[in-house]
Design an enzyme around this catalytic site. Structure first.
Site, PDB file in Angstrom:
ATOM      1  N   LYS A  83       9.320  15.338  45.948  1.00  0.00           N
ATOM      2  CA  LYS A  83       9.276  13.867  45.991  1.00  0.00           C
ATOM      3  C   LYS A  83      10.643  13.305  46.342  1.00  0.00           C
ATOM      4  O   LYS A  83      10.744  12.396  47.164  1.00  0.00           O
ATOM      5  CB  LYS A  83       8.846  13.279  44.637  1.00  0.00           C
ATOM      6  CG  LYS A  83       7.411  13.552  44.263  1.00  0.00           C
ATOM      7  CD  LYS A  83       6.974  12.722  43.065  1.00  0.00           C
ATOM      8  CE  LYS A  83       7.780  12.987  41.815  1.00  0.00           C
ATOM      9  NZ  LYS A  83       7.674  14.367  41.300  1.00  0.00           N
TER      10      LYS A  83
ATOM     11  N   ARG B 272       6.740  20.445  31.409  1.00  0.00           N
ATOM     12  CA  ARG B 272       6.666  19.344  32.388  1.00  0.00           C
ATOM     13  C   ARG B 272       5.343  19.404  33.155  1.00  0.00           C
ATOM     14  O   ARG B 272       4.747  18.364  33.461  1.00  0.00           O
ATOM     15  CB  ARG B 272       7.844  19.412  33.360  1.00  0.00           C
ATOM     16  CG  ARG B 272       9.156  19.004  32.700  1.00  0.00           C
ATOM     17  CD  ARG B 272      10.341  19.349  33.568  1.00  0.00           C
ATOM     18  NE  ARG B 272      10.457  18.500  34.733  1.00  0.00           N
ATOM     19  CZ  ARG B 272      11.153  18.830  35.830  1.00  0.00           C
ATOM     20  NH1 ARG B 272      11.754  19.991  35.902  1.00  0.00           N
ATOM     21  NH2 ARG B 272      11.252  17.994  36.840  1.00  0.00           N
TER      22      ARG B 272
ATOM     23  N   ARG C  69      15.886  25.802  41.863  1.00  0.00           N
ATOM     24  CA  ARG C  69      16.463  24.527  42.308  1.00  0.00           C
ATOM     25  C   ARG C  69      17.829  24.301  41.683  1.00  0.00           C
ATOM     26  O   ARG C  69      18.036  24.561  40.504  1.00  0.00           O
ATOM     27  CB  ARG C  69      15.518  23.380  41.932  1.00  0.00           C
ATOM     28  CG  ARG C  69      16.099  22.005  42.302  1.00  0.00           C
ATOM     29  CD  ARG C  69      15.036  20.971  42.398  1.00  0.00           C
ATOM     30  NE  ARG C  69      14.659  20.451  41.093  1.00  0.00           N
ATOM     31  CZ  ARG C  69      13.810  19.428  40.927  1.00  0.00           C
ATOM     32  NH1 ARG C  69      13.239  18.861  41.987  1.00  0.00           N
ATOM     33  NH2 ARG C  69      13.510  18.996  39.726  1.00  0.00           N
TER      34      ARG C  69
ATOM     35  N   ARG D 296       4.274   7.083  35.631  1.00  0.00           N
ATOM     36  CA  ARG D 296       4.038   8.468  35.236  1.00  0.00           C
ATOM     37  C   ARG D 296       2.879   8.570  34.248  1.00  0.00           C
ATOM     38  O   ARG D 296       2.562   9.671  33.790  1.00  0.00           O
ATOM     39  CB  ARG D 296       5.289   8.997  34.565  1.00  0.00           C
ATOM     40  CG  ARG D 296       6.214   9.743  35.563  1.00  0.00           C
ATOM     41  CD  ARG D 296       6.526  11.002  35.099  1.00  0.00           C
ATOM     42  NE  ARG D 296       7.412  11.994  35.417  1.00  0.00           N
ATOM     43  CZ  ARG D 296       8.483  12.059  36.162  1.00  0.00           C
ATOM     44  NH1 ARG D 296       8.916  11.036  36.829  1.00  0.00           N
ATOM     45  NH2 ARG D 296       9.160  13.153  36.271  1.00  0.00           N
TER      46      ARG D 296
ATOM     47  N   ARG E 200      19.427  21.757  36.430  1.00  0.00           N
ATOM     48  CA  ARG E 200      19.007  20.727  35.476  1.00  0.00           C
ATOM     49  C   ARG E 200      18.428  21.411  34.247  1.00  0.00           C
ATOM     50  O   ARG E 200      17.690  22.372  34.370  1.00  0.00           O
ATOM     51  CB  ARG E 200      17.936  19.825  36.118  1.00  0.00           C
ATOM     52  CG  ARG E 200      18.508  18.732  36.982  1.00  0.00           C
ATOM     53  CD  ARG E 200      17.448  18.016  37.799  1.00  0.00           C
ATOM     54  NE  ARG E 200      16.262  17.604  37.041  1.00  0.00           N
ATOM     55  CZ  ARG E 200      15.279  16.865  37.556  1.00  0.00           C
ATOM     56  NH1 ARG E 200      15.335  16.450  38.820  1.00  0.00           N
ATOM     57  NH2 ARG E 200      14.246  16.519  36.820  1.00  0.00           N
TER      58      ARG E 200
HETATM   59  P1  AMP Z   1      12.294  13.306  37.592  1.00  0.00           P
HETATM   60  O1  AMP Z   1      13.676  13.297  38.110  1.00  0.00           O
HETATM   61  O2  AMP Z   1      11.414  12.269  38.227  1.00  0.00           O
HETATM   62  O3  AMP Z   1      11.671  14.694  37.600  1.00  0.00           O
HETATM   63  O4  AMP Z   1      12.381  12.878  36.041  1.00  0.00           O
HETATM   64  C1  AMP Z   1      13.083  13.661  35.114  1.00  0.00           C
HETATM   65  C2  AMP Z   1      12.719  13.245  33.699  1.00  0.00           C
HETATM   66  O5  AMP Z   1      13.071  11.867  33.493  1.00  0.00           O
HETATM   67  C3  AMP Z   1      11.251  13.324  33.334  1.00  0.00           C
HETATM   68  O6  AMP Z   1      10.846  14.637  32.959  1.00  0.00           O
HETATM   69  C4  AMP Z   1      11.180  12.339  32.167  1.00  0.00           C
HETATM   70  O7  AMP Z   1      11.741  12.899  30.995  1.00  0.00           O
HETATM   71  C5  AMP Z   1      12.131  11.242  32.641  1.00  0.00           C
HETATM   72  N1  AMP Z   1      11.384  10.233  33.443  1.00  0.00           N
HETATM   73  C6  AMP Z   1      11.539   9.950  34.767  1.00  0.00           C
HETATM   74  N2  AMP Z   1      10.695   8.993  35.160  1.00  0.00           N
HETATM   75  C7  AMP Z   1       9.971   8.653  34.057  1.00  0.00           C
HETATM   76  C8  AMP Z   1       8.913   7.745  33.817  1.00  0.00           C
HETATM   77  N3  AMP Z   1       8.399   6.979  34.787  1.00  0.00           N
HETATM   78  N4  AMP Z   1       8.421   7.664  32.543  1.00  0.00           N
HETATM   79  C9  AMP Z   1       8.914   8.420  31.547  1.00  0.00           C
HETATM   80  N5  AMP Z   1       9.894   9.328  31.713  1.00  0.00           N
HETATM   81  C10 AMP Z   1      10.414   9.452  32.959  1.00  0.00           C
END
Ligand code: AMP
Length: 213
Positions: free
Chosen positions: A13, A171, A127, A88, A160
């Protein structure tokens, strides 16, 4: 263009979002990036988000929704926006719908990047992310020119916390239970486009543009 990108962790994404945002001349809004910037800056929001993120759980909606709503008040969103990693869950999708009604604007499309679980695990375990600019690379499939150094900006590459194997499984479970239902939500609204997230990055980008035409 007002667009949402949806797909499991590791679907690419972030990579496609950077491309599509530049293509349409709209800001790329990643809630994950906003949280990571807050963690780096040691803000209160960052401190709150960190424990949820490190465990691979969602940050509570009360926090995430207000953060997103505030971001949509910035003037750069006037020509549109691309949301990456938000909504989400169905609660966030409903909250966003209310915010858009308040602003008298509508979404143009929701693009799903579809990918099998085996492929996700392969991608996420290798990654590496740049501490400075957030760009991703991969220890096998997308090696940086110099080990541990970002090709984009020379920053330090790290794994990460939530890309570690034990967290990835959680996740994926969170995605299946909480995020997948938003796909039906947007399909019912007639907004959903689905493309495969497997293959060359450039090919996936071309398929995305074609699906959004
Ligand atoms: P991402 O970089 O999109 O994979 O997000 C990493 C982490 O940030 C996720 O696993 C959540 O812990 C938090 N996070 C990101 N976006 C959201 C969201 N819309 N709602 C809740 N937690 C989020």
């Amino acid at each position: 263009m007002r667009l949402i990108l949806v797909g499991p962790p590791g679907a690419g994404k972030g990579t496609q979002a950077v491309f599509l945002a530049a293509h349409y001349g709209i800001p790329h809004i990643s809630t994950g990036d906003i949280f990571r910037a807050n963690i780096k800056g040691e803000t209160e929001l960052g401190k709150l988000a960190k424990s949820y993120m490190d465990a691979g759980n969602l940050v509570p909606d009360s926090v995430t929704n207000e953060m997103l709503k505030d971001r949509l008040t910035h003037s750069d969103t006037a020509p549109g926006f691309l949301l990456d990693g938000y909504p989400r869950n169905v609660g966030q999708a409903e909250f966003l719908a209310d915010v858009l009604v308040e602003k008298s604007i509508t979404l143009d499309a929701v693009l799903e990047l579809a990918i099998p679980n085996e492929e996700i695990i392969k991608r996420l375990s290798g990654r590496r992310t740049c501490r400075n600019c957030g760009a991703s690379s991969h220890v096998i499939f997308d090696k940086p020119k110099v080990d541990g150094v970002c090709d984009n900006c020379g920053g330090e590459l790290y794994q990460r916390e939530d890309d570690k194997e034990e967290v990835v499984a959680n996740r994926l479970a969170v995605y299946a239970e909480q995020t997948e239902p938003i796909i039906a939500f947007y399909r019912d609204l007639g907004l959903l486009k689905v493309i495969s997230a497997v293959g060359e990055v450039s090919e996936i980008s071309a398929n995305a543009i074609a699906a959004l035409k």
